[in-house]
Design a protein around this motif. Structure first.
Motif, PDB file in Angstrom:
ATOM      1  N   ALA A   1      10.080 -15.028   2.534  1.00  0.00           N
ATOM      2  CA  ALA A   1      10.282 -14.254   3.851  1.00  0.00           C
ATOM      3  C   ALA A   1      10.810 -12.837   3.346  1.00  0.00           C
ATOM      4  O   ALA A   1      10.697 -12.121   4.135  1.00  0.00           O
ATOM      5  CB  ALA A   1      11.456 -15.173   4.674  1.00  0.00           C
ATOM      6  N   ALA A   2      11.418 -12.809   2.263  1.00  0.00           N
ATOM      7  CA  ALA A   2      11.977 -11.445   1.875  1.00  0.00           C
ATOM      8  C   ALA A   2      10.629 -10.537   1.407  1.00  0.00           C
ATOM      9  O   ALA A   2      10.705  -9.414   1.872  1.00  0.00           O
ATOM     10  CB  ALA A   2      12.854 -11.640   0.696  1.00  0.00           C
ATOM     11  N   ARG A   3       9.700 -11.256   0.753  1.00  0.00           N
ATOM     12  CA  ARG A   3       8.602 -10.588   0.476  1.00  0.00           C
ATOM     13  C   ARG A   3       8.016 -10.046   1.583  1.00  0.00           C
ATOM     14  O   ARG A   3       7.525  -8.777   1.786  1.00  0.00           O
ATOM     15  CB  ARG A   3       7.628 -11.484  -0.378  1.00  0.00           C
ATOM     16  N   ALA A   4       7.804 -10.835   2.850  1.00  0.00           N
ATOM     17  CA  ALA A   4       7.084 -10.440   4.042  1.00  0.00           C
ATOM     18  C   ALA A   4       7.835  -9.052   4.595  1.00  0.00           C
ATOM     19  O   ALA A   4       7.256  -8.333   5.142  1.00  0.00           O
ATOM     20  CB  ALA A   4       7.012 -11.567   4.822  1.00  0.00           C
ATOM     21  N   LYS A   5       9.181  -9.189   4.528  1.00  0.00           N
ATOM     22  CA  LYS A   5       9.964  -8.106   5.027  1.00  0.00           C
ATOM     23  C   LYS A   5       9.608  -6.731   4.463  1.00  0.00           C
ATOM     24  O   LYS A   5       9.441  -5.794   4.812  1.00  0.00           O
ATOM     25  CB  LYS A   5      11.648  -8.273   5.354  1.00  0.00           C
ATOM     26  N   PHE A   6       9.695  -6.766   2.979  1.00  0.00           N
ATOM     27  CA  PHE A   6       9.605  -5.888   2.176  1.00  0.00           C
ATOM     28  C   PHE A   6       8.038  -5.328   2.338  1.00  0.00           C
ATOM     29  O   PHE A   6       7.694  -3.969   2.546  1.00  0.00           O
ATOM     30  CB  PHE A   6       9.826  -6.055   0.856  1.00  0.00           C
ATOM     31  N   ALA A   7       7.178  -6.155   2.547  1.00  0.00           N
ATOM     32  CA  ALA A   7       5.514  -5.661   2.542  1.00  0.00           C
ATOM     33  C   ALA A   7       5.472  -5.162   3.850  1.00  0.00           C
ATOM     34  O   ALA A   7       4.625  -4.015   4.004  1.00  0.00           O
ATOM     35  CB  ALA A   7       4.654  -6.896   2.449  1.00  0.00           C
ATOM     36  N   GLU A   8       6.153  -5.791   5.041  1.00  0.00           N
ATOM     37  CA  GLU A   8       6.108  -5.065   6.252  1.00  0.00           C
ATOM     38  C   GLU A   8       6.640  -3.525   6.174  1.00  0.00           C
ATOM     39  O   GLU A   8       6.007  -2.569   6.843  1.00  0.00           O
ATOM     40  CB  GLU A   8       6.696  -5.798   7.377  1.00  0.00           C
ATOM     41  N   ALA A   9       7.674  -3.185   5.590  1.00  0.00           N
ATOM     42  CA  ALA A   9       8.403  -2.035   5.481  1.00  0.00           C
ATOM     43  C   ALA A   9       7.411  -1.033   4.737  1.00  0.00           C
ATOM     44  O   ALA A   9       7.319   0.117   5.064  1.00  0.00           O
ATOM     45  CB  ALA A   9       9.666  -2.134   5.014  1.00  0.00           C
ATOM     46  N   ALA A  10       7.029  -1.668   3.494  1.00  0.00           N
ATOM     47  CA  ALA A  10       5.714  -0.832   2.686  1.00  0.00           C
ATOM     48  C   ALA A  10       4.701  -0.356   3.395  1.00  0.00           C
ATOM     49  O   ALA A  10       4.144   0.735   3.256  1.00  0.00           O
ATOM     50  CB  ALA A  10       5.653  -1.516   1.480  1.00  0.00           C
ATOM     51  N   ALA A  11       4.454  -1.051   4.430  1.00  0.00           N
ATOM     52  CA  ALA A  11       3.219  -0.674   5.298  1.00  0.00           C
ATOM     53  C   ALA A  11       3.231   0.013   6.377  1.00  0.00           C
ATOM     54  O   ALA A  11       2.091   0.496   7.056  1.00  0.00           O
ATOM     55  CB  ALA A  11       2.243  -2.087   5.807  1.00  0.00           C
ATOM     56  N   LEU A  12       4.359   0.370   6.736  1.00  0.00           N
ATOM     57  CA  LEU A  12       4.810   1.161   8.237  1.00  0.00           C
ATOM     58  C   LEU A  12       4.072   2.554   7.907  1.00  0.00           C
ATOM     59  O   LEU A  12       4.025   3.275   6.861  1.00  0.00           O
ATOM     60  CB  LEU A  12       5.949   1.296   8.164  1.00  0.00           C
ATOM     61  N   ARG A  13       3.400   3.067   9.063  1.00  0.00           N
ATOM     62  CA  ARG A  13       2.919   4.346   9.162  1.00  0.00           C
ATOM     63  C   ARG A  13       3.792   5.352   8.983  1.00  0.00           C
ATOM     64  O   ARG A  13       3.492   6.286   8.117  1.00  0.00           O
ATOM     65  CB  ARG A  13       2.092   4.630  10.269  1.00  0.00           C
ATOM     66  N   ASP A  14       4.945   5.311   9.400  1.00  0.00           N
ATOM     67  CA  ASP A  14       5.788   6.511   9.428  1.00  0.00           C
ATOM     68  C   ASP A  14       6.874   6.137   8.173  1.00  0.00           C
ATOM     69  O   ASP A  14       7.029   5.060   8.007  1.00  0.00           O
ATOM     70  CB  ASP A  14       6.808   6.339  10.594  1.00  0.00           C
TER      71      ASP A  14
ATOM     72  N   VAL B   1      16.317   8.150  -0.567  1.00  0.00           N
ATOM     73  CA  VAL B   1      14.946   7.553  -1.071  1.00  0.00           C
ATOM     74  C   VAL B   1      13.972   7.512   0.142  1.00  0.00           C
ATOM     75  O   VAL B   1      14.248   6.649   1.110  1.00  0.00           O
ATOM     76  CB  VAL B   1      14.917   6.246  -1.919  1.00  0.00           C
ATOM     77  N   ASP B   2      12.671   7.391  -0.342  1.00  0.00           N
ATOM     78  CA  ASP B   2      11.722   7.330   0.823  1.00  0.00           C
ATOM     79  C   ASP B   2      11.372   5.755   1.120  1.00  0.00           C
ATOM     80  O   ASP B   2      11.867   5.163   0.256  1.00  0.00           O
ATOM     81  CB  ASP B   2      10.052   7.781   0.279  1.00  0.00           C
ATOM     82  N   SER B   3      11.484   5.469   2.363  1.00  0.00           N
ATOM     83  CA  SER B   3      11.487   4.047   2.834  1.00  0.00           C
ATOM     84  C   SER B   3      10.470   3.240   2.063  1.00  0.00           C
ATOM     85  O   SER B   3      10.575   1.979   1.960  1.00  0.00           O
ATOM     86  CB  SER B   3      11.305   3.888   4.258  1.00  0.00           C
ATOM     87  N   ARG B   4       9.300   3.616   2.147  1.00  0.00           N
ATOM     88  CA  ARG B   4       8.132   2.843   1.332  1.00  0.00           C
ATOM     89  C   ARG B   4       8.452   2.702  -0.270  1.00  0.00           C
ATOM     90  O   ARG B   4       8.044   1.768  -0.748  1.00  0.00           O
ATOM     91  CB  ARG B   4       6.722   3.854   1.470  1.00  0.00           C
ATOM     92  N   VAL B   5       9.073   3.646  -0.704  1.00  0.00           N
ATOM     93  CA  VAL B   5       9.462   3.535  -2.229  1.00  0.00           C
ATOM     94  C   VAL B   5      10.346   2.245  -2.316  1.00  0.00           C
ATOM     95  O   VAL B   5      10.368   1.362  -3.292  1.00  0.00           O
ATOM     96  CB  VAL B   5       9.860   4.892  -2.746  1.00  0.00           C
ATOM     97  N   LEU B   6      11.405   2.418  -1.481  1.00  0.00           N
ATOM     98  CA  LEU B   6      12.362   1.251  -1.400  1.00  0.00           C
ATOM     99  C   LEU B   6      11.767   0.001  -1.086  1.00  0.00           C
ATOM    100  O   LEU B   6      11.963  -1.153  -1.750  1.00  0.00           O
ATOM    101  CB  LEU B   6      13.852   1.423  -0.290  1.00  0.00           C
ATOM    102  N   ALA B   7      10.897  -0.183  -0.357  1.00  0.00           N
ATOM    103  CA  ALA B   7      10.186  -1.497   0.037  1.00  0.00           C
ATOM    104  C   ALA B   7       9.354  -2.031  -1.189  1.00  0.00           C
ATOM    105  O   ALA B   7       9.603  -3.195  -1.494  1.00  0.00           O
ATOM    106  CB  ALA B   7       9.308  -1.329   1.403  1.00  0.00           C
ATOM    107  N   ARG B   8       8.903  -0.830  -1.752  1.00  0.00           N
ATOM    108  CA  ARG B   8       7.894  -1.220  -2.946  1.00  0.00           C
ATOM    109  C   ARG B   8       8.924  -1.743  -4.171  1.00  0.00           C
ATOM    110  O   ARG B   8       8.552  -2.823  -4.810  1.00  0.00           O
ATOM    111  CB  ARG B   8       7.074  -0.120  -3.509  1.00  0.00           C
ATOM    112  N   ARG B   9       9.900  -1.151  -4.081  1.00  0.00           N
ATOM    113  CA  ARG B   9      11.053  -1.829  -5.086  1.00  0.00           C
ATOM    114  C   ARG B   9      11.516  -3.144  -4.862  1.00  0.00           C
ATOM    115  O   ARG B   9      11.873  -3.974  -5.800  1.00  0.00           O
ATOM    116  CB  ARG B   9      12.377  -0.692  -5.260  1.00  0.00           C
ATOM    117  N   GLY B  10      11.944  -3.191  -3.639  1.00  0.00           N
ATOM    118  CA  GLY B  10      12.473  -4.435  -3.208  1.00  0.00           C
ATOM    119  C   GLY B  10      11.095  -5.703  -3.634  1.00  0.00           C
ATOM    120  O   GLY B  10      11.472  -6.874  -3.803  1.00  0.00           O
ATOM    121  N   LEU B  11       9.856  -5.179  -3.217  1.00  0.00           N
ATOM    122  CA  LEU B  11       8.853  -6.251  -3.401  1.00  0.00           C
ATOM    123  C   LEU B  11       8.877  -6.747  -5.039  1.00  0.00           C
ATOM    124  O   LEU B  11       8.505  -7.991  -5.445  1.00  0.00           O
ATOM    125  CB  LEU B  11       7.491  -5.802  -3.379  1.00  0.00           C
TER     126      LEU B  11
END
Length: 126
Positions: free
Chosen positions: A74-87, A99-109
């Motif tokens: 479930a955590a992986r799904a949330k991080f992947a969703e955040a990393a895939a956001l257009r904005d 920090v850029d939100s996509r960078v944080l999401a990828r760190r989380g993954l």
């Protein structure tokens, strides 16, 4: 046109000036709870938040809480969703960095894959 007249026209043409008495309330979705290590309370705060479901801070903090509760998929799904956001957004972390939100999401993954979330809060976003 004189320099003073040009400056006056620039100021007059800039429109009304808005004065803000106090900043808008902060949206620390589950942040305080995550930093305190209270993952269940963080999860409840995040899931009951008024923020949009696709808000990157909400998704990232949700991923952190889920990961720390042992719900890696479930955590992986949330991080992947955040990393895939257009904005993209700049989010403040618990460590005070922006920090850029996509960078944080990828760190989380990466952290979920490495099982590095136990007692970790520095990735949490305000």
């Amino acid at each position: 046109m004189s320099l003073i007249a040009a400056a006056t026209l620039m100021v007059m043409g800039s429109g009304p000036i808005e004065v803000v008495a106090s900043p808008a309330p902060s949206m620390d979705v589950g942040y305080e709870e995550l930093v305190a290590g209270n993952d269940l309370a963080a999860l409840a705060a995040i899931e009951n938040s008024d923020l949009a479901n696709d808000d990157p801070a909400r998704l990232i903090n949700h991923g952190i809480a889920l990961a720390r509760l042992g719900q890696e998929d479930a955590a992986r799904a949330k991080f992947a969703e955040a990393a895939a956001l257009r904005d993209r957004y700049r989010l403040e972390t618990a460590g005070g960095q922006w920090v850029d939100s996509r960078v944080l999401a990828r760190r989380g993954l990466a952290m979920v894959d490495g099982q590095d979330f136990k007692d970790y809060a520095a990735l949490a976003s305000r």
